[in-house]
Design a protein around this motif. Structure first.
Motif, PDB file in Angstrom:
ATOM      1  N   ASN A 101     108.584 -12.664 -58.623  1.00  0.00           N
ATOM      2  CA  ASN A 101     108.621 -14.101 -57.360  1.00  0.00           C
ATOM      3  C   ASN A 101     108.732 -15.670 -57.938  1.00  0.00           C
ATOM      4  O   ASN A 101     107.127 -15.937 -57.814  1.00  0.00           O
ATOM      5  CB  ASN A 101     108.228 -13.898 -55.746  1.00  0.00           C
ATOM      6  CG  ASN A 101     109.213 -14.568 -55.010  1.00  0.00           C
ATOM      7  OD1 ASN A 101     109.099 -15.533 -55.404  1.00  0.00           O
ATOM      8  ND2 ASN A 101     108.792 -14.098 -54.169  1.00  0.00           N
ATOM      9  N   THR A 102     109.425 -15.277 -58.995  1.00  0.00           N
ATOM     10  CA  THR A 102     108.865 -17.192 -59.767  1.00  0.00           C
ATOM     11  C   THR A 102     108.888 -18.058 -58.862  1.00  0.00           C
ATOM     12  O   THR A 102     108.172 -18.787 -59.161  1.00  0.00           O
ATOM     13  CB  THR A 102     110.413 -17.705 -60.834  1.00  0.00           C
ATOM     14  OG1 THR A 102     111.522 -17.030 -59.226  1.00  0.00           O
ATOM     15  CG2 THR A 102     110.422 -15.831 -61.434  1.00  0.00           C
ATOM     16  N   GLN A 103     109.713 -17.876 -57.933  1.00  0.00           N
ATOM     17  CA  GLN A 103     109.326 -19.580 -56.643  1.00  0.00           C
ATOM     18  C   GLN A 103     107.822 -19.390 -56.092  1.00  0.00           C
ATOM     19  O   GLN A 103     106.990 -20.726 -56.082  1.00  0.00           O
ATOM     20  CB  GLN A 103     109.924 -19.428 -55.130  1.00  0.00           C
ATOM     21  CG  GLN A 103     109.852 -20.243 -54.384  1.00  0.00           C
ATOM     22  CD  GLN A 103     109.940 -21.102 -54.387  1.00  0.00           C
ATOM     23  OE1 GLN A 103     111.547 -21.717 -55.820  1.00  0.00           O
ATOM     24  NE2 GLN A 103     109.474 -22.654 -54.768  1.00  0.00           N
ATOM     25  N   GLU A 104     107.038 -18.356 -56.100  1.00  0.00           N
ATOM     26  CA  GLU A 104     105.820 -17.967 -55.530  1.00  0.00           C
ATOM     27  C   GLU A 104     104.744 -18.973 -56.924  1.00  0.00           C
ATOM     28  O   GLU A 104     103.755 -19.077 -56.682  1.00  0.00           O
ATOM     29  CB  GLU A 104     105.307 -17.026 -54.921  1.00  0.00           C
ATOM     30  CG  GLU A 104     105.962 -16.582 -54.098  1.00  0.00           C
ATOM     31  CD  GLU A 104     105.315 -14.477 -53.345  1.00  0.00           C
ATOM     32  OE1 GLU A 104     104.662 -14.205 -54.493  1.00  0.00           O
ATOM     33  OE2 GLU A 104     105.631 -14.604 -52.383  1.00  0.00           O
ATOM     34  N   VAL A 105     105.160 -18.603 -57.718  1.00  0.00           N
ATOM     35  CA  VAL A 105     104.298 -18.615 -59.211  1.00  0.00           C
ATOM     36  C   VAL A 105     104.691 -20.232 -59.066  1.00  0.00           C
ATOM     37  O   VAL A 105     104.042 -20.515 -59.824  1.00  0.00           O
ATOM     38  CB  VAL A 105     104.867 -17.998 -59.597  1.00  0.00           C
ATOM     39  CG1 VAL A 105     104.308 -18.571 -61.650  1.00  0.00           C
ATOM     40  CG2 VAL A 105     105.154 -16.603 -60.204  1.00  0.00           C
ATOM     41  N   ARG A 106     106.306 -20.653 -58.802  1.00  0.00           N
ATOM     42  CA  ARG A 106     105.937 -22.009 -58.487  1.00  0.00           C
ATOM     43  C   ARG A 106     104.817 -22.905 -58.035  1.00  0.00           C
ATOM     44  O   ARG A 106     104.608 -24.541 -57.779  1.00  0.00           O
ATOM     45  CB  ARG A 106     107.801 -22.303 -58.474  1.00  0.00           C
ATOM     46  CG  ARG A 106     108.258 -22.428 -60.597  1.00  0.00           C
ATOM     47  CD  ARG A 106     109.580 -22.186 -60.000  1.00  0.00           C
ATOM     48  NE  ARG A 106     110.847 -21.990 -60.881  1.00  0.00           N
ATOM     49  CZ  ARG A 106     111.499 -20.938 -59.534  1.00  0.00           C
ATOM     50  NH1 ARG A 106     111.743 -20.729 -59.406  1.00  0.00           N
ATOM     51  NH2 ARG A 106     112.377 -20.936 -60.808  1.00  0.00           N
ATOM     52  N   SER A 107     105.323 -21.939 -57.094  1.00  0.00           N
ATOM     53  CA  SER A 107     103.980 -23.077 -55.603  1.00  0.00           C
ATOM     54  C   SER A 107     102.683 -22.563 -56.322  1.00  0.00           C
ATOM     55  O   SER A 107     102.150 -23.996 -55.748  1.00  0.00           O
ATOM     56  CB  SER A 107     104.404 -22.280 -54.684  1.00  0.00           C
ATOM     57  OG  SER A 107     103.504 -22.428 -53.314  1.00  0.00           O
ATOM     58  N   ILE A 108     102.257 -21.515 -56.632  1.00  0.00           N
ATOM     59  CA  ILE A 108     100.775 -21.993 -57.355  1.00  0.00           C
ATOM     60  C   ILE A 108     100.331 -22.524 -58.123  1.00  0.00           C
ATOM     61  O   ILE A 108      99.491 -23.551 -58.592  1.00  0.00           O
ATOM     62  CB  ILE A 108     100.977 -20.092 -57.589  1.00  0.00           C
ATOM     63  CG1 ILE A 108     100.825 -19.196 -57.661  1.00  0.00           C
ATOM     64  CG2 ILE A 108      98.982 -20.283 -59.317  1.00  0.00           C
ATOM     65  CD1 ILE A 108      99.992 -17.533 -57.229  1.00  0.00           C
TER      66      ILE A 108
END
Length: 314
Positions: free
Chosen positions: A130-137
């Motif tokens: 999930n790229t969105q979760e990675v960006r959030s991290i």
């Protein structure tokens, strides 16, 4: 051990009095090293070898952040202000077979934090990350980095609030008292550093929360983890370094639980444990587990000489 220490250094060149250039390892003060070991049992086996027994000592020193400069024959090694962590995992069966009391009494195992997990159903075709979760991290880490830099510019000293200090003083005394009351020397050693882990973790929570000091809720979160760590440490020592019969019973059950609900021939079960368990100890453990109701024998009711056994369904 020497190879690990080299990770805290870099190759450099220097010129001698004759103008000849030679390569030399130079320390990198404050270097951070994360050591990912896929199997803890492999590492334990290495640390038990006579030629690599200094692994445990070096890891303890690196974990403490002290300078390390062991005597070596060829290359001079010098580690300055290291920051070292190891991430590893294993199975209860491997730990039971490889763990030695010296791993605990040397202080090496007390520097680990143990987490237990259960096996999940294997996934043949996992979903894409999930790229969105990675960006959030990434965003959260950027904010954390900015906060740490502000704290560093203001002196870099993080202290507990007066309320936190008062709470910790009482808890600290209780923790030390519990470690002294531990039933075995190995267990007492395992619990001895829980307070250090808790206070370090409360500092991490303070930074993650954007605090300039350790607040009560930061300490509360760390204490919740500390209670869990104490339980897992107790289980590691109690199961893996318990009395001989108890250890054999655990090994026997660990094999049978891989075949839940299925009858296993006693002869085959003994064959799987041969070399690790002596025949008298095996039969004594089998008999004890049947009497305790942990195992069902076949023929039914046969305790002394069952031909088949399985884990009790009750």
């Amino acid at each position: 051990a020497e190879g690990l220490l080299e990770r805290f250094m870099v190759e450099g060149t220097e010129t001698d009095s004759k103008g000849k250039e030679t390569t030399k390892l130079k320390p990198v003060p404050g270097r951070r090293v994360l050591h990912v070991e896929e199997e803890l049992g492999y590492f334990l086996t290495k640390s038990h070898n006579k030629s690599t027994t200094n692994l445990r000592e070096n890891i303890c020193e690196l974990w403490d952040g002290v300078d390390v400069s062991p005597p070596t024959r060829q290359r001079s090694l010098r580690v300055v202000q290291p920051f070292y962590s190891m991430l590893t995992m294993t199975t209860p069966e491997t730990l039971s077979a490889r763990l030695e009391e010296d791993d605990i009494l040397s202080g090496m195992f007390t520097r680990f934090l143990f987490y237990q997990g259960t096996l999940r159903t294997p996934i043949a075709w996992p979903d894409a990350p999930n790229t969105q979760e990675v960006r959030s991290i990434v965003d959260e880490l950027s904010q954390l980095s900015a906060h740490v830099q502000v704290v560093s510019r203001n002196g870099g000293l993080i202290e507990p609030s007066p309320a936190t200090k008062s709470v910790w003083e009482e808890i600290y005394l209780n923790l030390k008292e519990n470690s002294r009351k531990a039933a075995t020397s190995a267990l007492g050693t395992m619990l001895r550093r829980i307070d250090s882990h808790i206070i370090k973790t409360s500092l991490v929570f303070a930074m993650l929360s954007g605090h300039s000091q350790i607040e009560e809720d930061d300490l509360g979160r760390a204490l919740a983890l500390g209670g869990y760590w104490a339980k897992t440490a107790t289980q590691v020592v109690g199961v893996e370094l318990g009395e001989g019969p108890r250890k054999v019973e655990y090994k026997l059950l660990s094999v049978l639980e891989q075949n839940l609900g299925m009858w296993v021939r006693v002869r085959e079960l003994h064959h799987k444990l041969s070399g690790r368990v002596k025949a008298p100890d095996f039969h004594a453990a089998l008999k004890a587990l049947i009497k305790l109701g942990r195992l069902e024998p076949f023929p039914e009711g046969e305790v002394e000489h069952p031909k088949w056994v399985r884990v009790s369904r009750e």
